[in-house]
Design a protein around this motif. Structure first.
Motif, PDB file in Angstrom:
ATOM      1  N   LEU A   1      -5.196   3.232  -7.639  1.00 20.33           N
ATOM      2  CA  LEU A   1      -5.338   2.354  -8.987  1.00 20.33           C
ATOM      3  C   LEU A   1      -4.788   0.909  -8.236  1.00 20.33           C
ATOM      4  O   LEU A   1      -3.861   0.819  -7.894  1.00 20.33           O
ATOM      5  CB  LEU A   1      -4.145   2.477  -9.897  1.00 20.33           C
ATOM      6  CG  LEU A   1      -4.211   3.534 -10.757  1.00 20.33           C
ATOM      7  CD1 LEU A   1      -3.059   3.961 -11.710  1.00 20.33           C
ATOM      8  CD2 LEU A   1      -5.661   3.455 -11.765  1.00 20.33           C
TER       9      LEU A   1
ATOM     10  N   ARG B   1       4.836  -1.959 -14.632  1.00 17.29           N
ATOM     11  CA  ARG B   1       3.970  -1.268 -13.557  1.00 17.29           C
ATOM     12  C   ARG B   1       2.488  -1.655 -13.907  1.00 17.29           C
ATOM     13  O   ARG B   1       1.648  -1.661 -12.940  1.00 17.29           O
ATOM     14  CB  ARG B   1       4.285   0.239 -13.710  1.00 17.29           C
ATOM     15  CG  ARG B   1       5.774   0.332 -13.096  1.00 17.29           C
ATOM     16  CD  ARG B   1       5.956   1.909 -13.090  1.00 17.29           C
ATOM     17  NE  ARG B   1       7.179   2.267 -12.191  1.00 17.29           N
ATOM     18  CZ  ARG B   1       7.783   3.435 -12.474  1.00 17.29           C
ATOM     19  NH1 ARG B   1       6.870   4.451 -12.985  1.00 17.29           N
ATOM     20  NH2 ARG B   1       8.817   3.644 -11.891  1.00 17.29           N
TER      21      ARG B   1
ATOM     22  N   TRP C   1      -1.790  -2.340 -11.123  1.00 18.12           N
ATOM     23  CA  TRP C   1      -0.783  -1.439 -11.060  1.00 18.12           C
ATOM     24  C   TRP C   1       0.029  -1.550  -9.943  1.00 18.12           C
ATOM     25  O   TRP C   1      -0.454  -1.323  -8.740  1.00 18.12           O
ATOM     26  CB  TRP C   1      -1.347   0.149 -11.407  1.00 18.12           C
ATOM     27  CG  TRP C   1      -1.841   0.359 -12.567  1.00 18.12           C
ATOM     28  CD1 TRP C   1      -1.131   0.797 -13.661  1.00 18.12           C
ATOM     29  CD2 TRP C   1      -3.204  -0.045 -13.054  1.00 18.12           C
ATOM     30  NE1 TRP C   1      -2.074   0.764 -14.660  1.00 18.12           N
ATOM     31  CE2 TRP C   1      -3.208   0.322 -14.247  1.00 18.12           C
ATOM     32  CE3 TRP C   1      -4.313  -0.488 -12.460  1.00 18.12           C
ATOM     33  CZ2 TRP C   1      -4.269   0.152 -15.234  1.00 18.12           C
ATOM     34  CZ3 TRP C   1      -5.338  -0.675 -13.224  1.00 18.12           C
ATOM     35  CH2 TRP C   1      -5.432  -0.157 -14.421  1.00 18.12           C
TER      36      TRP C   1
ATOM     37  N   TYR D   1       3.620   0.427  -8.517  1.00 19.38           N
ATOM     38  CA  TYR D   1       4.696   1.581  -8.613  1.00 19.38           C
ATOM     39  C   TYR D   1       6.172   0.952  -8.418  1.00 19.38           C
ATOM     40  O   TYR D   1       6.674   1.010  -7.373  1.00 19.38           O
ATOM     41  CB  TYR D   1       4.691   2.775  -7.942  1.00 19.38           C
ATOM     42  CG  TYR D   1       5.172   3.856  -8.534  1.00 19.38           C
ATOM     43  CD1 TYR D   1       4.833   4.601  -9.650  1.00 19.38           C
ATOM     44  CD2 TYR D   1       6.498   4.124  -7.936  1.00 19.38           C
ATOM     45  CE1 TYR D   1       5.246   5.521 -10.134  1.00 19.38           C
ATOM     46  CE2 TYR D   1       7.180   5.391  -8.772  1.00 19.38           C
ATOM     47  CZ  TYR D   1       6.752   5.941  -9.583  1.00 19.38           C
ATOM     48  OH  TYR D   1       7.395   6.818 -10.033  1.00 19.38           O
TER      49      TYR D   1
ATOM     50  N   ILE E   1      -7.742   7.924  -3.724  1.00 16.95           N
ATOM     51  CA  ILE E   1      -8.132   6.882  -4.582  1.00 16.95           C
ATOM     52  C   ILE E   1      -6.894   5.825  -5.035  1.00 16.95           C
ATOM     53  O   ILE E   1      -5.673   6.794  -5.096  1.00 16.95           O
ATOM     54  CB  ILE E   1      -8.571   7.573  -5.989  1.00 16.95           C
ATOM     55  CG1 ILE E   1      -9.716   8.535  -5.781  1.00 16.95           C
ATOM     56  CG2 ILE E   1      -8.995   6.288  -6.746  1.00 16.95           C
ATOM     57  CD1 ILE E   1     -10.988   7.848  -5.177  1.00 16.95           C
TER      58      ILE E   1
ATOM     59  N   VAL F   1       0.814  -1.235   0.034  1.00 16.72           N
ATOM     60  CA  VAL F   1       0.000   0.054  -0.034  1.00 16.72           C
ATOM     61  C   VAL F   1       0.788   1.193   0.025  1.00 16.72           C
ATOM     62  O   VAL F   1       0.636   2.207  -0.875  1.00 16.72           O
ATOM     63  CB  VAL F   1      -0.922   0.007   1.295  1.00 16.72           C
ATOM     64  CG1 VAL F   1      -2.021   1.242   1.240  1.00 16.72           C
ATOM     65  CG2 VAL F   1      -1.700  -1.093   1.067  1.00 16.72           C
ATOM     66  N   GLU F   2       1.856   1.249   1.050  1.00 16.11           N
ATOM     67  CA  GLU F   2       2.520   2.571   0.977  1.00 16.11           C
ATOM     68  C   GLU F   2       3.724   2.890   0.132  1.00 16.11           C
ATOM     69  O   GLU F   2       4.089   3.803  -0.421  1.00 16.11           O
ATOM     70  CB  GLU F   2       3.081   2.705   2.402  1.00 16.11           C
ATOM     71  CG  GLU F   2       2.061   2.788   3.467  1.00 16.11           C
ATOM     72  CD  GLU F   2       2.476   3.109   4.941  1.00 16.11           C
ATOM     73  OE1 GLU F   2       3.834   3.112   5.079  1.00 16.11           O
ATOM     74  OE2 GLU F   2       1.543   2.867   5.778  1.00 16.11           O
ATOM     75  N   LYS F   3       4.220   1.668  -0.566  1.00 12.65           N
ATOM     76  CA  LYS F   3       5.413   1.935  -1.221  1.00 12.65           C
ATOM     77  C   LYS F   3       5.059   1.572  -2.937  1.00 12.65           C
ATOM     78  O   LYS F   3       5.650   2.176  -3.772  1.00 12.65           O
ATOM     79  CB  LYS F   3       6.776   1.129  -0.808  1.00 12.65           C
ATOM     80  CG  LYS F   3       7.024   1.174   0.360  1.00 12.65           C
ATOM     81  CD  LYS F   3       8.469   0.802   0.674  1.00 12.65           C
ATOM     82  CE  LYS F   3       8.639   0.925   2.205  1.00 12.65           C
ATOM     83  NZ  LYS F   3       9.291  -0.274   3.072  1.00 12.65           N
ATOM     84  N   GLN F   4       3.940   0.456  -2.959  1.00 16.11           N
ATOM     85  CA  GLN F   4       4.085   0.234  -4.190  1.00 16.11           C
ATOM     86  C   GLN F   4       2.543   0.499  -4.909  1.00 16.11           C
ATOM     87  O   GLN F   4       2.415   0.283  -6.317  1.00 16.11           O
ATOM     88  CB  GLN F   4       3.922  -1.601  -4.501  1.00 16.11           C
ATOM     89  CG  GLN F   4       5.412  -2.005  -4.040  1.00 16.11           C
ATOM     90  CD  GLN F   4       5.597  -3.291  -3.804  1.00 16.11           C
ATOM     91  OE1 GLN F   4       4.366  -4.154  -3.857  1.00 16.11           O
ATOM     92  NE2 GLN F   4       6.592  -4.109  -3.730  1.00 16.11           N
ATOM     93  N   SER F   5       1.915   1.467  -4.431  1.00 14.68           N
ATOM     94  CA  SER F   5       0.644   1.618  -4.969  1.00 14.68           C
ATOM     95  C   SER F   5       0.235   3.120  -5.660  1.00 14.68           C
ATOM     96  O   SER F   5       1.096   4.039  -5.085  1.00 14.68           O
ATOM     97  CB  SER F   5      -0.664   1.574  -3.855  1.00 14.68           C
ATOM     98  OG  SER F   5      -0.948   0.281  -3.402  1.00 14.68           O
ATOM     99  N   TYR F   6      -0.177   3.128  -6.579  1.00 17.36           N
ATOM    100  CA  TYR F   6      -0.706   4.447  -7.355  1.00 17.36           C
ATOM    101  C   TYR F   6      -1.710   5.049  -6.386  1.00 17.36           C
ATOM    102  O   TYR F   6      -2.821   4.530  -6.638  1.00 17.36           O
ATOM    103  CB  TYR F   6      -0.868   4.378  -8.831  1.00 17.36           C
ATOM    104  CG  TYR F   6       0.010   4.097  -9.753  1.00 17.36           C
ATOM    105  CD1 TYR F   6       0.836   5.177 -10.444  1.00 17.36           C
ATOM    106  CD2 TYR F   6       0.515   2.975 -10.092  1.00 17.36           C
ATOM    107  CE1 TYR F   6       1.711   4.922 -11.382  1.00 17.36           C
ATOM    108  CE2 TYR F   6       1.524   2.907 -10.976  1.00 17.36           C
ATOM    109  CZ  TYR F   6       1.959   3.951 -11.665  1.00 17.36           C
ATOM    110  OH  TYR F   6       3.076   3.696 -12.853  1.00 17.36           O
ATOM    111  N   VAL F   7      -1.185   6.089  -5.748  1.00 14.64           N
ATOM    112  CA  VAL F   7      -2.343   6.955  -5.057  1.00 14.64           C
ATOM    113  C   VAL F   7      -2.364   8.136  -5.493  1.00 14.64           C
ATOM    114  O   VAL F   7      -1.705   8.902  -5.849  1.00 14.64           O
ATOM    115  CB  VAL F   7      -2.205   6.900  -3.495  1.00 14.64           C
ATOM    116  CG1 VAL F   7      -3.355   7.267  -2.514  1.00 14.64           C
ATOM    117  CG2 VAL F   7      -1.768   5.223  -2.952  1.00 14.64           C
ATOM    118  N   PHE F   8      -3.683   8.765  -5.427  1.00 19.49           N
ATOM    119  CA  PHE F   8      -3.821  10.025  -5.808  1.00 19.49           C
ATOM    120  C   PHE F   8      -5.214  10.779  -5.142  1.00 19.49           C
ATOM    121  O   PHE F   8      -6.176   9.918  -4.845  1.00 19.49           O
ATOM    122  CB  PHE F   8      -3.954  10.334  -7.263  1.00 19.49           C
ATOM    123  CG  PHE F   8      -4.870   9.723  -8.056  1.00 19.49           C
ATOM    124  CD1 PHE F   8      -5.932  10.266  -8.566  1.00 19.49           C
ATOM    125  CD2 PHE F   8      -4.980   8.275  -8.344  1.00 19.49           C
ATOM    126  CE1 PHE F   8      -6.935   9.850  -9.246  1.00 19.49           C
ATOM    127  CE2 PHE F   8      -5.746   7.583  -9.123  1.00 19.49           C
ATOM    128  CZ  PHE F   8      -6.903   8.401  -9.675  1.00 19.49           C
TER     129      PHE F   8
END
Lengths: 423, 423
Positions: free
Chosen positions: A78, A121, A110, A112, A76, A61-68
């Motif tokens: 991806l 990715r 996805w 990151y 949100i 969640v904290e390092k590998q996700s696309y969060v915006f």
């Protein structure tokens, strides 16, 4: 001229040959899923960050996700994986659904990460889950589905193996080594990272996590104990069912499998190429608390997810990935000249009405060039309707594989193009 | 118990019934695409914002797109449409590709709009494009594909119509009314917004854009001139070809069609339900400058995109959307009791090997309950293998549609379950 706008790093363009490969994989997954009575579903590609926060594990969640943040200010993501979405969907309709559920899905995800061999990715994943059946046979069904899929895409037991373990069993064994709750959690992480570190780095991390030298030695011995499963009643039932499913040659016990995601509660498994050339082909396991964790009533579940990348690389390296067949058009209708446009279009139409896949030429060009085009895109036949043919009620046909050219009555054309002994 | 985590607003959960509908649409689109010799492709779901900035139109990019910065600081968009991606992909491999290209795709898109009937933020689109053929017949092929699709999903010409116009023709006609370049651009916008405004609001906007009362009257008269197409050589050729394709009953001229996207250069078209109950079913047209605009060499193209939402609503309202068929499992293998687990699993396996789709019961439960479950998920047959059946070398079969129950020799079971006269 401007420079061509570059795609986003780590994304993939699926030109027709790559897309055909993806669709082929999807088809294999569909076939196996349906063979076992699974229904296709799909979740949204955008999910609230909260959905993952609880159970997927910090790293994901904290390092590998696309969060915006969207325009409304909501956080949100991806989706980096599907299981939390599945849990949310089950929780949402828990009163309307008929359990157990057998559900499968194929879609994009996805993470990151640094793009590398077998890791982009943007990637695709087959997810398949059995929800609401707590039995070891349910776990075995998932292993059987995984093995059936491997067999179906042409992989032999000497090329791939599904390695199985049980987190409860490992937890007990770690307790026996005298590890506290915190140390056992650390040990799970250490087991999962074992193939990513040198033995020295691994030992250092184990010490830093607070394990004593005796405990580290015990842990190493544990990871070599391939008979450990006999201490677990549920794994005994699991392996017996795997035998009944006829896939025992693809499935074996390994104490080294633990999985990185935090939501697994029991059986866990991964598939690996036996040559050790690739990362894990896929992984899965039992997660009995996730539906409860996202707000539903607790219901047990087991499932796995197969990414498209590693399996494709493995199949390619073994020469087992199907070659690209080109255009779906079986026939290319050439244009003799501008005066024969109507004749050509009507002929193409006629063939389509007979169930034949047809592409057409509209701009005048030399016939040789048109034949070359038809051949390059991978059509089997090119047909010509010129003044001579029209006068004689015939059509000229060129077989682009054999280079044979022939003329035949128009009424016989569709039959000729679809004759069953075509090689 | 926690509250169930809510999905992101405007996204969709595809439970098996909804997913079956989406897959059915995808299948229809695949069939029609392949019938005309189109190859499937797909682009990434994330694209750089720059890709849209040039040509998609201000509203789509600035107001309706999901834009975010990734962890590397790049401005990324969740694609709101596919055509710019297609142009980028074509530009990227322009030297390796064999033109003309016939390509199609089906995938997810996002627009940040207020969710309403027939409009969600996450939606699916069929895109189909012919790239590298500048002829009016290429445009007609796309109209024929659109009409063939409408016909295939069961829509009649009295229910849907494809309305066609040409931007060049409109531009000339607007010049004749004395409109400057700027006023013509404004007039295009006014034409596109005409069905979204009251006549009064529309007139006001036209005045504010700088059009004189005479020009506004001229524009209104123009939008009623259904014979205007006869002034265009290319539309004449287009309609002739539409006739040859056999789809003239689905396609007609309308001066009111102009399309909102800025990249269209010639023919434009939209499909509408004739009752006027829905928004446009789809739209498309010719865009000859887009590949050049993203950095490639100029190449002409024509295509259209069909969203999944409006067409589904229309089909549902007409009773033409296929009902959900339930589980793919044809047979449910019950569990007589725990002692017969092996027998049940091996029987299920045997049926799968015979090509039958099978789901199984693993946890002991009353047979009546198991029959009810099998019936609820939509299986056709439930089979029972108890001690009596095993002793007699038989299997009991319950037909869940007719409620008939029968016993037959195990060797005849697969044949019985797949008999061709099954209704």
């Amino acid at each position: 001229m401007n420079a061509i706008i570059r795609p986003v790093k780590g994304t993939r363009d699926f030109y027709p040959p790559e897309m055909a490969g993806r669709v082929w994989l999807y088809q294999q997954m569909r076939q196996v899923s349906e063979q076992f009575g699974y229904q296709e579903y799909e979740g949204p590609i955008l999910e609230p960050l909260d959905l993952y926060a609880a159970k997927s594990g910090e790293e994901l969640v904290e390092k590998q996700s696309y969060v915006f943040q969207d325009r409304g200010g909501d956080k949100i993501t991806l989706r980096p994986e599907l299981t939390p979405t599945l849990a949310r969907m089950v929780a949402q309709q828990q009163n309307q659904l008929t359990f157990p559920l057998r559900w499968w899905s194929f879609g994009p995800f996805w993470r990151y990460e640094r793009p590398q061999k077998g890791r982009t990715r943007e990637f695709f994943q087959w997810n398949i889950d059995l929800i609401g059946d707590p039995s070891p046979q349910a776990d075995a069904e998932l292993a059987a589905i995984a093995a059936t899929f491997l067999k179906q895409v042409g992989l032999q037991p000497n090329e791939v193996q599904i390695l199985v373990n049980d987190r409860e069993l490992m937890d007990s064994a770690l307790k026996t080594l005298g590890l506290t709750f915190e140390h056992r959690a650390a040990a799970f992480g250490l087991i999962d990272r074992r193939d990513k570190l040198t033995p020295e780095a691994w030992q250092t991390q184990a010490s830093e996590a607070g394990l004593s030298p005796t405990q580290i030695d015990g842990l190493i011995a544990l990871l070599e104990n391939t008979g450990l499963w006999q201490q677990s009643d549920s794994l005994q039932q699991f392996f017996r069912a795997v035998e009944w499913f006829g896939v025992a040659d693809y499935v074996r016990y390994s104490p080294t499998i633990i999985r990185g995601l935090q939501y697994y509660t029991g059986t866990v498994f991964e598939a690996w190429d036996t040559a050790g050339d690739f990362r894990a082909l896929f992984g899965g396991g039992r997660y009995d608390n996730l539906v409860g964790a996202v707000g539903g009533r607790p219901v047990g579940a087991v499932g796995f997810a197969v990414g498209d990348l590693v399996i494709s690389l493995l199949l390619q390296s073994l020469g087992k990935f199907p070659p690209y067949a080109g255009t779906p058009a079986e026939v290319f209708v050439t244009l003799f000249d501008e005066q024969h446009l109507e004749a050509a279009l009507r002929l193409a139409n006629e063939l389509r009405a007979a169930g034949i896949k047809v592409a057409s030429q509209y701009s005048p060009a030399k016939l040789g060039k048109q034949f070359k085009y038809a051949s390059q895109i991978g059509a089997r036949f090119a047909v010509v309707l010129g003044p001579d043919e029209i006068q004689r009620g015939q059509v000229a046909v060129k077989d682009l594989h054999t280079e044979e050219q022939t003329s035949l009555p128009r009424a016989e054309l569709a039959g000729y193009l679809t004759r069953p002994n075509l090689t």
